[in-house]
Enzyme design. Structure first.
Site, PDB file in Angstrom:
ATOM      1  N   ASP A  63       0.865  -1.168   0.000  1.00  0.00           N
ATOM      2  CA  ASP A  63       0.000   0.000   0.000  1.00  0.00           C
ATOM      3  C   ASP A  63       0.913   1.232   0.000  1.00  0.00           C
ATOM      4  O   ASP A  63       2.129   1.102   0.174  1.00  0.00           O
ATOM      5  CB  ASP A  63      -0.887  -0.044   1.252  1.00  0.00           C
ATOM      6  CG  ASP A  63      -1.724   1.190   1.427  1.00  0.00           C
ATOM      7  OD1 ASP A  63      -2.394   1.602   0.463  1.00  0.00           O
ATOM      8  OD2 ASP A  63      -1.691   1.773   2.535  1.00  0.00           O
ATOM      9  N   ASP A  65      -0.234   5.190   1.004  1.00  0.00           N
ATOM     10  CA  ASP A  65      -0.531   6.139   2.074  1.00  0.00           C
ATOM     11  C   ASP A  65      -0.515   5.452   3.438  1.00  0.00           C
ATOM     12  O   ASP A  65      -1.203   4.449   3.659  1.00  0.00           O
ATOM     13  CB  ASP A  65      -1.904   6.787   1.850  1.00  0.00           C
ATOM     14  CG  ASP A  65      -1.899   7.754   0.675  1.00  0.00           C
ATOM     15  OD1 ASP A  65      -0.926   8.521   0.543  1.00  0.00           O
ATOM     16  OD2 ASP A  65      -2.864   7.736  -0.115  1.00  0.00           O
TER      17      ASP A  65
END
Length: 319
Positions: A63, A65
């Site tokens: 991922d 953020d």
């Protein structure tokens, strides 16, 4: 004097287990107080198996953020890719206010351990659809994105350069799977000088018209809880990931656990979860869900240590 060598009389399987323990390298970083594991032995066995297979059989899925970027710095939240767009150059004050109101409404739901993923899903779609519609109305200019990123407080985790550089040195593909804004994500990586050829991104990309003005977002919306569908439709088709059945997966949300669902015939998957917020409420669920949980850790120290071991030479063991 007689010396007894007990493993001569030990079954072959036990001898292999003993050899495993003798040759298995220690990773001191796993002993940090911020590291939680429900089954340390399984984690070590998985890391060992991945190291034996070598870097040529490995891929990393992450991922972006609050996973590759910091959650906070000096007591202040670090902006996500969507937050970076909250800039005077790109949107007006009214739009900024509406986006913050949506964040205050939906983010607590996203991280609430009392809600199931199924219950959260339609609300996440509702949230990001409204945000994207607001951004489209602002007619954002593509040529201003780089300046907005430069003037933001966006920050990758400490140790990020070691992480990105080792992956490219070992020719290990890094698939970044993000519910954020791909155009902004790319600019953050580019400005940190780690946008290497082995980096591949699946995210929400902007669609600009011929004059460079935002008119829509491309393709199907990617949010925190539909990454499985994205993995099956996008990641599974990336040729560079073929023949790499071992996966190191990094995320900060339970929805990130499905990012490896596009990996065909996987052999070993090690999941690392960053627990950034509401530690007490979510700790138990994260420990049950991720193999390794990093509590309030703003660095890449543990992933880097694991990656270093996995990609280290196996010549001695194979001799």
């Amino acid at each position: 004097m007689v010396y007894h060598i007990p493993w001569i009389y030990t079954p072959v399987r036990s001898v292999l287990a003993i050899w495993h323990q003798l040759t298995k390298a220690e990773i001191p970083e796993l002993a940090k107080c911020s590291v939680l594991m429900r089954d340390r032995s399984r984690v070590e066995d998985t890391i060992y198996a991945m190291q034996r297979a070598g870097a040529g059989r490995l891929q990393v899925i992450s991922d972006f953020d609050m996973t590759l970027t910091r959650f906070a710095h000096n007591g202040k939240r670090v902006p996500t890719t969507h937050n970076i767009l909250d800039h005077r150059l790109l949107i007006d004050e009214d739009c900024s206010k509406k986006i913050r109101e949506l964040l205050n409404t939906y983010y607590p739901i996203e991280i609430d351990a009392g809600w199931t993923a199924e219950d959260k899903l339609p609300l996440m779609v509702e949230w990001w659809t409204q945000v994207h519609e607001l951004l489209i109305q602002q007619r954002i200019r593509k040529d201003l994105l780089a300046q907005a990123v430069k003037e933001s407080s966006a920050m990758l985790r400490e140790g990020y350069k070691v992480f990105f550089d080792r992956l490219t040195e070992q020719q290990v593909p890094l698939l970044i799977f993000s519910a954020g804004v791909g155009d902004v994500l790319e600019e953050v990586i580019r400005q940190n000088n780690v946008f290497h050829p082995n980096v591949h991104i699946i995210s929400n990309y902007m669609d600009f018209d011929q004059t460079g003005v935002l008119r829509a977002f491309q393709g199907q919306l990617i949010h925190t809880f539909n990454k499985r569908e994205g993995a099956l439709s996008h990641a599974s088709g990336l040729r560079v990931l073929q023949g790499r059945p071992n996966v190191l997966l990094l995320g900060d949300s339970l929805g990130d656990l499905t990012m490896a669902d596009g990996v065909s015939e996987h052999q070993n998957i090690l999941t690392i979860g960053f627990l950034n917020d509401q530690m007490d409420e979510r700790k138990e669920l994260y420990v049950k869900s991720f193999d390794v949980v990093l509590v309030k850790d703003e660095t890449m120290e543990v992933p880097n240590a694991i990656l270093k071991y996995i990609t280290s030479s196996t010549d001695k063991l194979d001799a």
